[in-house]
Design a protein around this motif. Structure first.
Motif, PDB file in Angstrom:
ATOM      1  N   ILE A 196       0.849  -1.183   0.000  1.00 55.95           N
ATOM      2  CA  ILE A 196       0.000   0.000   0.000  1.00 55.95           C
ATOM      3  C   ILE A 196       0.888   1.238   0.000  1.00 55.95           C
ATOM      4  O   ILE A 196       1.754   1.387   0.851  1.00 55.95           O
ATOM      5  CB  ILE A 196      -0.912   0.027   1.250  1.00 55.95           C
ATOM      6  N   GLY A 197       0.696   2.108  -0.988  1.00 57.17           N
ATOM      7  CA  GLY A 197       1.515   3.308  -1.051  1.00 57.17           C
ATOM      8  C   GLY A 197       1.270   4.052  -2.352  1.00 57.17           C
ATOM      9  O   GLY A 197       0.336   3.755  -3.090  1.00 57.17           O
ATOM     10  N   CYS A 198       2.130   5.020  -2.621  1.00 58.83           N
ATOM     11  CA  CYS A 198       2.047   5.790  -3.863  1.00 58.83           C
ATOM     12  C   CYS A 198       2.653   4.993  -5.009  1.00 58.83           C
ATOM     13  O   CYS A 198       3.607   4.246  -4.813  1.00 58.83           O
ATOM     14  CB  CYS A 198       2.803   7.104  -3.717  1.00 58.83           C
ATOM     15  N   GLY A 199       2.108   5.170  -6.195  1.00 63.55           N
ATOM     16  CA  GLY A 199       2.697   4.547  -7.351  1.00 63.55           C
ATOM     17  C   GLY A 199       4.086   5.108  -7.637  1.00 63.55           C
ATOM     18  O   GLY A 199       4.321   6.310  -7.451  1.00 63.55           O
ATOM     19  N   ILE A 200       4.996   4.252  -8.054  1.00 62.95           N
ATOM     20  CA  ILE A 200       6.338   4.710  -8.409  1.00 62.95           C
ATOM     21  C   ILE A 200       6.255   5.680  -9.575  1.00 62.95           C
ATOM     22  O   ILE A 200       5.484   5.476 -10.523  1.00 62.95           O
ATOM     23  CB  ILE A 200       7.243   3.512  -8.746  1.00 62.95           C
ATOM     24  N   LYS A 201       7.032   6.745  -9.519  1.00 66.53           N
ATOM     25  CA  LYS A 201       7.064   7.750 -10.587  1.00 66.53           C
ATOM     26  C   LYS A 201       8.050   7.289 -11.665  1.00 66.53           C
ATOM     27  O   LYS A 201       9.258   7.470 -11.550  1.00 66.53           O
ATOM     28  CB  LYS A 201       7.472   9.119 -10.033  1.00 66.53           C
TER      29      LYS A 201
END
Length: 205
Positions: A196-201
């Motif tokens: 769970i977290g932000c998508g990799i940029k």
């Protein structure tokens, strides 16, 4: 028209199943992890082979800017403090493209590591090849590696625990439960969870 409705429903179901089908990219539990050589915030190259005494590693794909990564920062430090003495230190890797997220630049990584006194390496995955090889998609995204012979085998993939917002409200500590099994020489009872977290940029093509 009524005869067409079941056919349309079937088509939608089939399309949905294809859309939700996971990709085959990245490591799965039981895979052997390839080594890497990435630059630490101190300018030195770090690899899995850098620490011959390590029984394994807790590899964390994380970053400076994601709210989830920030929320888990103190817990990642605590994991290192708990497991490094047992032979499983943390290696943190920032896979974000700094052009898309300037706050994840190498200089910003150095500043953050210094300000928070990171006790573990914080590496820049500038080409993003290591993240792609692992199959990381989020920050944070964890991979526990266990030494087997001269290499390392993936033994757990996923999240740290079940509450990204408040460490005091955690009910299940996925990583710690897995580590209890792994250190005891058993396969993790739960070896994979949803990160769970932000998508990799990712870099723009």
């Amino acid at each position: 028209m009524k005869k067409l409705l079941p056919l349309l429903a079937l088509c939608v179901a089939l399309l949905s199943s294809f859309a939700l089908r996971p990709t085959a990219a990245g490591y799965k539990v039981g895979d052997k992890a390839a080594d890497f050589h990435l630059k630490n915030v101190d300018g030195q190259l770090v690899s899995l082979a850098s620490n011959p005494a390590a029984k394994g590693y807790i590899v964390v794909f994380t970053c400076n800017t994601c709210p989830f990564a920030k929320g888990y920062e103190s817990r990642i430090i605590a994991l290192h403090q708990q497991y490094a003495p047992q032979g499983y230190p943390v290696i943190a890797i920032n896979p974000n493209d700094a052009a898309s997220a300037p706050g994840d630049s190498y200089a910003a990584m150095q500043a953050l590591a210094k300000a928070h006194k990171y006790p573990f390496p914080y590496l820049q995955d500038e080409t993003q090849q290591v993240a792609r090889t692992y199959g990381a998609t989020r920050t944070p995204h964890l991979y526990v590696l266990k030494r087997e012979g001269t290499g390392f085998v993936v033994s757990y993939i996923g999240a740290i625990d079940d509450n990204s917002e408040d460490a005091k409200l955690v009910k299940t500590k996925y990583l710690e439960n897995a580590m209890t099994d792994i250190i005891a020489g058993r396969p993790a009872t739960t070896s994979a969870t949803q990160a769970i977290g932000c998508g990799i940029k990712w870099k723009k093509a």
